[in-house]
Design a protein around this motif. Structure first.
Motif, PDB file in Angstrom:
ATOM      1  N   ARG A  97      22.511 -18.920  16.274  1.00  0.00           N
ATOM      2  CA  ARG A  97      23.566 -19.461  15.422  1.00  0.00           C
ATOM      3  C   ARG A  97      24.926 -19.348  16.101  1.00  0.00           C
ATOM      4  O   ARG A  97      25.732 -20.279  16.070  1.00  0.00           O
ATOM      5  CB  ARG A  97      23.555 -18.705  14.088  1.00  0.00           C
ATOM      6  CG  ARG A  97      24.682 -19.046  13.120  1.00  0.00           C
ATOM      7  CD  ARG A  97      24.596 -20.479  12.618  1.00  0.00           C
ATOM      8  NE  ARG A  97      23.304 -20.793  12.067  1.00  0.00           N
ATOM      9  CZ  ARG A  97      22.914 -20.538  10.804  1.00  0.00           C
ATOM     10  NH1 ARG A  97      23.759 -19.915   9.989  1.00  0.00           N
ATOM     11  NH2 ARG A  97      21.721 -20.887  10.378  1.00  0.00           N
ATOM     12  N   LEU A  98      25.204 -18.219  16.734  1.00  0.00           N
ATOM     13  CA  LEU A  98      26.488 -18.037  17.410  1.00  0.00           C
ATOM     14  C   LEU A  98      26.643 -19.023  18.559  1.00  0.00           C
ATOM     15  O   LEU A  98      27.723 -19.584  18.757  1.00  0.00           O
ATOM     16  CB  LEU A  98      26.612 -16.598  17.920  1.00  0.00           C
ATOM     17  CG  LEU A  98      27.937 -16.238  18.600  1.00  0.00           C
ATOM     18  CD1 LEU A  98      29.083 -16.326  17.593  1.00  0.00           C
ATOM     19  CD2 LEU A  98      27.882 -14.844  19.219  1.00  0.00           C
ATOM     20  N   ALA A  99      25.573 -19.242  19.318  1.00  0.00           N
ATOM     21  CA  ALA A  99      25.636 -20.197  20.426  1.00  0.00           C
ATOM     22  C   ALA A  99      25.918 -21.604  19.913  1.00  0.00           C
ATOM     23  O   ALA A  99      26.683 -22.368  20.524  1.00  0.00           O
ATOM     24  CB  ALA A  99      24.336 -20.157  21.222  1.00  0.00           C
ATOM     25  N   GLN A 100      25.341 -21.967  18.770  1.00  0.00           N
ATOM     26  CA  GLN A 100      25.576 -23.291  18.207  1.00  0.00           C
ATOM     27  C   GLN A 100      27.019 -23.452  17.747  1.00  0.00           C
ATOM     28  O   GLN A 100      27.650 -24.484  17.971  1.00  0.00           O
ATOM     29  CB  GLN A 100      24.609 -23.526  17.045  1.00  0.00           C
ATOM     30  CG  GLN A 100      23.152 -23.647  17.474  1.00  0.00           C
ATOM     31  CD  GLN A 100      22.205 -23.589  16.297  1.00  0.00           C
ATOM     32  OE1 GLN A 100      22.564 -23.135  15.220  1.00  0.00           O
ATOM     33  NE2 GLN A 100      20.971 -24.060  16.510  1.00  0.00           N
ATOM     34  N   LEU A 101      27.563 -22.425  17.111  1.00  0.00           N
ATOM     35  CA  LEU A 101      28.936 -22.512  16.636  1.00  0.00           C
ATOM     36  C   LEU A 101      29.928 -22.571  17.788  1.00  0.00           C
ATOM     37  O   LEU A 101      30.971 -23.218  17.691  1.00  0.00           O
ATOM     38  CB  LEU A 101      29.257 -21.312  15.740  1.00  0.00           C
ATOM     39  CG  LEU A 101      28.547 -21.251  14.387  1.00  0.00           C
ATOM     40  CD1 LEU A 101      28.912 -19.974  13.659  1.00  0.00           C
ATOM     41  CD2 LEU A 101      28.918 -22.457  13.550  1.00  0.00           C
ATOM     42  N   GLY A 102      29.632 -21.869  18.881  1.00  0.00           N
ATOM     43  CA  GLY A 102      30.536 -21.863  20.024  1.00  0.00           C
ATOM     44  C   GLY A 102      30.355 -23.031  20.955  1.00  0.00           C
ATOM     45  O   GLY A 102      31.169 -23.213  21.873  1.00  0.00           O
ATOM     46  N   GLY A 103      29.294 -23.815  20.769  1.00  0.00           N
ATOM     47  CA  GLY A 103      29.073 -24.975  21.613  1.00  0.00           C
ATOM     48  C   GLY A 103      28.673 -24.640  23.032  1.00  0.00           C
ATOM     49  O   GLY A 103      28.905 -25.422  23.953  1.00  0.00           O
ATOM     50  N   VAL A 104      28.075 -23.451  23.226  1.00  0.00           N
ATOM     51  CA  VAL A 104      27.617 -23.045  24.556  1.00  0.00           C
ATOM     52  C   VAL A 104      26.144 -22.639  24.465  1.00  0.00           C
ATOM     53  O   VAL A 104      25.599 -22.482  23.371  1.00  0.00           O
ATOM     54  CB  VAL A 104      28.455 -21.881  25.115  1.00  0.00           C
ATOM     55  CG1 VAL A 104      29.901 -22.299  25.290  1.00  0.00           C
ATOM     56  CG2 VAL A 104      28.377 -20.681  24.199  1.00  0.00           C
ATOM     57  N   SER A 105      25.544 -22.451  25.609  1.00  0.00           N
ATOM     58  CA  SER A 105      24.141 -22.071  25.630  1.00  0.00           C
ATOM     59  C   SER A 105      23.985 -20.574  25.420  1.00  0.00           C
ATOM     60  O   SER A 105      24.894 -19.789  25.712  1.00  0.00           O
ATOM     61  CB  SER A 105      23.511 -22.471  26.967  1.00  0.00           C
ATOM     62  OG  SER A 105      24.082 -21.721  28.037  1.00  0.00           O
ATOM     63  N   GLU A 106      22.825 -20.192  24.925  1.00  0.00           N
ATOM     64  CA  GLU A 106      22.554 -18.763  24.768  1.00  0.00           C
ATOM     65  C   GLU A 106      22.550 -18.055  26.118  1.00  0.00           C
ATOM     66  O   GLU A 106      22.936 -16.887  26.217  1.00  0.00           O
ATOM     67  CB  GLU A 106      21.211 -18.564  24.063  1.00  0.00           C
ATOM     68  CG  GLU A 106      21.201 -18.999  22.610  1.00  0.00           C
ATOM     69  CD  GLU A 106      19.897 -18.669  21.929  1.00  0.00           C
ATOM     70  OE1 GLU A 106      19.511 -17.476  21.916  1.00  0.00           O
ATOM     71  OE2 GLU A 106      19.240 -19.596  21.421  1.00  0.00           O
ATOM     72  N   ARG A 107      22.120 -18.743  27.145  1.00  0.00           N
ATOM     73  CA  ARG A 107      22.100 -18.130  28.479  1.00  0.00           C
ATOM     74  C   ARG A 107      23.513 -17.759  28.923  1.00  0.00           C
ATOM     75  O   ARG A 107      23.736 -16.689  29.499  1.00  0.00           O
ATOM     76  CB  ARG A 107      21.476 -19.093  29.483  1.00  0.00           C
ATOM     77  CG  ARG A 107      21.407 -18.551  30.898  1.00  0.00           C
ATOM     78  CD  ARG A 107      20.717 -19.528  31.824  1.00  0.00           C
ATOM     79  NE  ARG A 107      20.644 -18.997  33.181  1.00  0.00           N
ATOM     80  CZ  ARG A 107      20.098 -19.650  34.197  1.00  0.00           C
ATOM     81  NH1 ARG A 107      19.560 -20.856  34.002  1.00  0.00           N
ATOM     82  NH2 ARG A 107      20.081 -19.106  35.397  1.00  0.00           N
ATOM     83  N   ALA A 108      24.476 -18.636  28.624  1.00  0.00           N
ATOM     84  CA  ALA A 108      25.863 -18.336  28.990  1.00  0.00           C
ATOM     85  C   ALA A 108      26.378 -17.121  28.225  1.00  0.00           C
ATOM     86  O   ALA A 108      27.114 -16.293  28.775  1.00  0.00           O
ATOM     87  CB  ALA A 108      26.752 -19.544  28.717  1.00  0.00           C
ATOM     88  N   LEU A 109      25.980 -16.994  26.971  1.00  0.00           N
ATOM     89  CA  LEU A 109      26.415 -15.845  26.187  1.00  0.00           C
ATOM     90  C   LEU A 109      25.753 -14.556  26.667  1.00  0.00           C
ATOM     91  O   LEU A 109      26.372 -13.494  26.656  1.00  0.00           O
ATOM     92  CB  LEU A 109      26.112 -16.080  24.710  1.00  0.00           C
ATOM     93  CG  LEU A 109      26.883 -17.232  24.050  1.00  0.00           C
ATOM     94  CD1 LEU A 109      26.556 -17.302  22.566  1.00  0.00           C
ATOM     95  CD2 LEU A 109      28.379 -17.074  24.254  1.00  0.00           C
TER      96      LEU A 109
END
Length: 464
Positions: A97-109
């Protein structure tokens, strides 16, 4: 050709976009979410800091995004309000959910946020399911904690100018950062620890370039420590504890000029009547050059040989003397050769009476000599030069500021006129019988020495 039914002639056709983001199930009730804006994470950033910046990107308060998760606990707070060093641990669905809200990939996070993959603990046995859902329903969930108490180390504010350049946002970033990486070399700032009960995020270093120079020198010291089989972090922690012990007693060093000048420079040119407040907040930055210098000294084989000489070189054990070869050379490397002259340097009441003696330093020196003498212990007790006792760890700025505020509140409650010189009260004369430290006198005539007789005590320690 006639226009299509329901469409006026000459009107521009605007396609209707579907709700965005469409991939977010179980969205909270309320206004429809706008188009997703990409918010790049900062390396080492706390997950809560990143979530707060996402909210700021949309012009919202962070609390407006919290309903998108199911939470355990509440955001850490103190008597001043929510703490900046808060952290959140998300389950896999919450991470997505956080990755979707931030518009980035989970891998980047995963690569940028150290605590991103820290999944919250399962609910306690027998606890009711939240909102009628099963505990393992896969609903995005999170758990609150204090970032500075986690396994990733202390947290500090990020450089606001660097953040603005990289993200285009004027926002506060909280990052996991080691205490020897607090200098922003580009903008000459020292980044302060987050959550220390004050609103300052940085100190300006342009008037104290030796602080940035010490950070540039630290990688070489760290490599020396690693080559010697020591953990650089533990070497730094012990050196910092020793220097902070000196800092606690430096007001008695009548010839001391380095720390007073540096402290006033970091306070913006003059610490003024908030001297004791600034001395707490700026302590780690002021003593940083000496911390790095001491770490280099303790790792120097030549200095370790001086410790061995002062201890008797395997013969009868000699107690360490303030005027021994090690302390004389140490005083020179610290830029204070007069400290080795015990006839002029005031006796501080520390172990063996020398101004450079401190408990953690003597423990380190004793371990070096025990190793050289071949002493053994089944558990290795006393043979680790970098072991730091809990009671030798310096009090954090948060602890000292809380005690300082309690002292101020007690003074106001008793009707004392202590507000005339705020925070310039400490138990000094009771311990030493005199008011020294004339070197902290400023050019405008403010005489700190005359104020020391009423120094406030902080948490029963000699810190100030």
């Amino acid at each position: 050709m006639s226009p299509a039914p329901g469409r006026r002639s000459g009107a521009r056709h605007i396609p209707i976009r579907p709700p965005v983001p469409a991939a977010l199930p179980n969205r909270p009730s309320g206004p429809r979410w706008p188009a997703v804006l990409r918010v790049a994470p900062v390396a080492g950033e706390t997950t809560w800091s990143y979530l707060s910046r996402i909210a700021g990107r949309y012009g919202m308060e962070p609390a407006a995004l919290l309903p998108w998760w199911t939470w355990t606990g509440s955001r850490p707070r103190d008597d001043l309000g929510p703490r900046d060093d808060a952290e959140i641990l998300l389950n896999p669905a919450g991470q997505q959910r956080l990755a979707q809200l931030g518009g980035v990939s989970e891998r980047a996070l995963v690569q940028a946020l150290p605590a991103f993959t820290g999944e919250p603990l399962p609910p306690a046995p027998g606890s009711p399911a939240l909102r009628g859902e099963a505990a393992d329903s896969g609903r995005p969930a999170g758990r609150w904690k204090v970032a500075s108490a986690g396994e990733h180390g202390p947290v500090a504010y990020g450089c606001a100018l660097c953040t603005a350049v990289r993200s285009g946002q004027d926002s506060v970033v909280v990052r996991y950062v080691a205490p020897w990486q607090r200098v922003c070399a580009r903008h000459q700032r020292w980044m302060l620890t987050a959550g220390d009960r004050h609103r300052h995020h940085h100190l300006y270093l342009r008037a104290a370039p030796e602080v940035a120079a010490a950070q540039r020198a630290w990688p070489k010291v760290a490599r020396t420590a690693a080559a010697a089989g020591a953990d650089p972090g533990r070497v730094f922690a012990l050196s910092h504890a020793v220097v902070c012990a000196w800092w606690e007693h430096a007001l008695e060093w009548e010839q001391e000029q380095i720390w007073p000048v540096r402290l006033h420079a970091l306070a913006g040119g003059d610490a003024g009547p908030r001297f004791w407040w600034w001395r707490i907040v700026a302590r780690d930055a002021v003593v940083f050059p000496e911390t790095v210098a001491l770490a280099a000294v303790l790792l120097d084989p030549g200095m370790q040989e001086r410790i061995w000489d002062d201890h008797g070189r395997g013969g009868p054990v000699h107690p360490f003397r303030p005027d021994g070869a090690f302390f004389r050379e140490l005083a020179v490397r610290l830029g204070r050769p007069w400290l080795a002259n015990t006839g002029q340097a005031p006796q501080t009441g520390l172990v063996l009476g020398g101004p450079l003696h401190a408990g953690p330093l003597l423990d380190c020196m004793g371990a070096f000599t025990r190793i050289r003498r071949g002493q053994q212990h089944p558990n290795g007790y006393g043979l680790d030069p970098w072991w730091l006792r809990a009671d030798h760890r310096p009090a954090s700025a948060r602890v000292q500021l809380r005690a300082l505020a309690e002292q101020a509140g007690a003074a106001r409650g008793s009707g004392s006129n202590g507000g005339g010189a705020p925070m310039v009260r400490r138990l000094y004369r009771d311990r030493h019988g005199r008011a020294a430290m004339v070197s902290y006198r400023r050019g405008d005539g403010f005489d700190l020495g005359s104020q020391l007789a009423t120094r406030p005590r902080v948490a029963g320690r000699a810190s100030y």
